[in-house]
Scaffold this motif. Structure first.
Motif, short mmCIF file in Angstrom:
data_model
loop_
_atom_site.label_atom_id
_atom_site.label_comp_id
_atom_site.label_asym_id
_atom_site.label_seq_id
_atom_site.Cartn_x
_atom_site.Cartn_y
_atom_site.Cartn_z
N GLN A 109 0.82 -1.20 0.00
CA GLN A 109 0.00 0.00 0.00
C GLN A 109 0.86 1.26 0.00
OE1 GLN A 109 -3.31 -0.13 2.91
NE2 GLN A 109 -2.82 -2.29 3.18
N THR B 292 7.44 8.34 -10.62
CA THR B 292 6.20 8.20 -9.85
C THR B 292 5.14 9.17 -10.35
OG1 THR B 292 7.50 7.62 -7.88
CG2 THR B 292 5.20 8.24 -7.53
N ASP C 216 0.36 12.28 -8.49
CA ASP C 216 -0.63 12.09 -7.43
C ASP C 216 -0.25 10.99 -6.44
OD1 ASP C 216 -1.02 10.20 -9.50
OD2 ASP C 216 -3.04 9.78 -8.76
N LYS C 217 0.82 10.26 -6.76
CA LYS C 217 1.29 9.19 -5.87
C LYS C 217 2.56 9.58 -5.12
CE LYS C 217 -1.76 6.07 -7.26
NZ LYS C 217 -2.78 5.52 -6.32
N HIS D 99 5.14 11.63 -2.71
CA HIS D 99 5.17 12.46 -1.50
C HIS D 99 6.62 12.58 -1.03
CE1 HIS D 99 0.79 11.69 -1.18
NE2 HIS D 99 1.12 10.47 -1.57
N LEU E 7 5.96 0.03 -8.82
CA LEU E 7 4.73 0.72 -9.21
C LEU E 7 4.00 -0.02 -10.32
CD1 LEU E 7 5.82 4.46 -9.01
CD2 LEU E 7 3.93 3.39 -7.76
N GLN F 288 1.04 4.23 -2.70
CA GLN F 288 1.60 5.56 -2.54
C GLN F 288 3.11 5.44 -2.41
OE1 GLN F 288 -0.31 8.48 -2.55
NE2 GLN F 288 -2.00 7.10 -3.09
N ASP G 168 -1.53 1.02 -7.30
CA ASP G 168 -2.33 1.79 -6.34
C ASP G 168 -1.53 2.26 -5.13
OD1 ASP G 168 -4.63 1.50 -7.90
OD2 ASP G 168 -5.15 -0.40 -6.95
#
Length: 261
Positions: free
Chosen positions: A16, A181, A184-185, A187, A100, A107, A105
């Protein structure tokens, strides 16, 4: 978890969150935090490679060997990560693009810290792990015997991607992670930010306890002592058995020689 290796029990669970922070950026603390938030096993590279069974650790050497054969690489990566809900530290953090593809899905979180302090910590690890005598010394220790090879494979892969290792590597790595990446995934965080960034990206409530603060350097030092103790014990047994067999053979030879007279 701490410095112990998590072992998946449900093969249907999937990644996840991919902890893409470079080694020595608090990867153990990140793994402990993810285990809490995701309530499942997290593949922390250092803990797994120094604490799992021989077959699993060798699997990661096969992953490296397959890095130029994408279909085989994906197959082996899937096997190595099956059942984990999160992953941190090397070698998983250098296969972000491939992970990925396997877990679209998930993060991805990269981690940054003071460059000078990171480099000082990182140099100490590579010098110790790259010591040539470890190949021989760890040879009789299941699982851990693959560690020197994994370090060399990791450094070779890194030079292929980024060039010679310098104090800019953490920033180069984070740039690579961002480039592969989806926006939106992706960080970026510092561990000093605590629970908030992770909980926001995972849509989890902030735990009513302090963020884990494992000291990677102390954890590695403790593991190194255990490894040297285990390897020393095994070599002691090997040498004792070898000596006994040699003495026995000599006794038989001398007995036979004396019997001729």
């Amino acid at each position: 978890m701490g410095g112990n290796a998590s072992v998946p029990t449900d093969p249907n669970r999937t990644l996840q969150l991919i902890g893409a922070g470079y080694s020595r950026t608090g990867t153990l603390s990140m793994a402990m935090a993810l285990e809490k938030l995701l309530d499942g096993p997290v593949m922390h590279g250092g803990s797994q490679l120094l604490g799992r069974e021989d077959e699993y650790v060798k699997l990661w050497t096969d992953v490296f060997d397959a890095r130029h054969d994408r279909p085989r690489l994906l197959k082996l990566l899937k096997k190595a990560t099956q059942g984990f809900v999160g992953i941190t530290d090397a070698p998983g953090n250098i296969f972000i693009d491939e992970l990925l593809e396997l877990y679209p899905d998930a993060q991805v979180v990269a981690v940054t810290r003071d460059r000078a302090r990171w480099w000082q910590s990182w140099e100490a690890v590579t010098k110790t792990a790259g010591a040539g005598f470890l190949n021989v010394f760890l040879a009789p220790v299941p699982g851990k015997r693959w560690y020197p090879k994994l370090v060399m494979q990791f450094l070779e892969q890194q030079e292929e991607r980024h060039g010679p290792m310098t104090d800019k590597r953490m920033d180069e790595h984070n740039a690579y992670v961002k480039s592969v990446t989806p926006p939106d995934k992706f960080h970026m965080m510092e561990l000093s930010e605590g629970w908030a960034p992770l909980c926001a990206m995972l849509h989890k409530p902030i735990p009513d306890e302090p963020f884990p603060r494992a000291n990677d350097a102390e954890a590695v030092e403790g593991v190194n002592k255990d490894i040297l103790k285990e390897a020393g014990g095994r070599w002691g047994v090997i040498l004792a058995v070898t000596g006994a067999l040699g003495y026995g053979a000599l006794w038989v030879w001398r007995s036979g020689l004396l019997g001729r007279h």
